[in-house]
Design a protein around this motif. Sequence first.
Motif: not given
Lengths: 116, 115
Positions: B35, B37, B43, B45, B88, B90, B109
């Motif tokens: 993911y 961010q 968020l 995908l 970020l 993740l 992350g």
Amino acid sequence: AQSVTQLDSHVSVSEGTPVLLRCNYSSSYSPSLFWYVQHPNKGLQLLLKYTSAATLVKGINGFEAEFKKSETSFHLTKPSAHMSDAAEYFCVVSRYSGGGADGLTFGKGTHLIIQP
Amino acid sequence: ETGVTQTPRHLVMGMTNKKSLKCEQHLGHNAMYWYKQSAKKPLELMFVYSLEERVENNSVPSRFSPECPNSSHLFLHLHTLQPEDSALYLCASSQVFLSSNYGYTFGSGTRLTVV
């Protein structure tokens, strides 16, 4: 299509007072709904989830959420805020319930501030 | 630790660099996810792998290249990134392929800055 709306980008409460973080969703299917918490410089942690069982869901750290289909809401509450609750909270809906999902749809997040 | 480990925690790279992000889980989960961010955005995908096979590529630019050599490891290879790719990143895993009933376990992350 589905969507998630977190109605407040920031919520500020005093320590020891109740917390309410609001979330509304739309989904063409019976949704699974989640709340995740993200503390600074951390990943997301699952707080609680609704998957078509009891409508009042209890999670970790004293949080709970109630699924209200008529209002398409899944608000997160806690009776008494603690300083350690300060974090970002995400409401999440899955596209399907019970598998075969195509991923999660995240809300934009609510920043919870706890005043001493 | 949540059971999903991401390295490095922070990465600064130039637009001409090549780097890789690593994700590792030993939870016995069969599915892994990347993911993105970004500030002020939900968020996003990026990629999904189930049993080491890519099953979702969410219109991600080709400068991001995922790799899943086994069910415990997931990489995101980066090359010729743009400043807007700073975010970020993740990693997450789930017990069953995209079954939301179980919830996802997220790593902490990698904070990526492209200069």
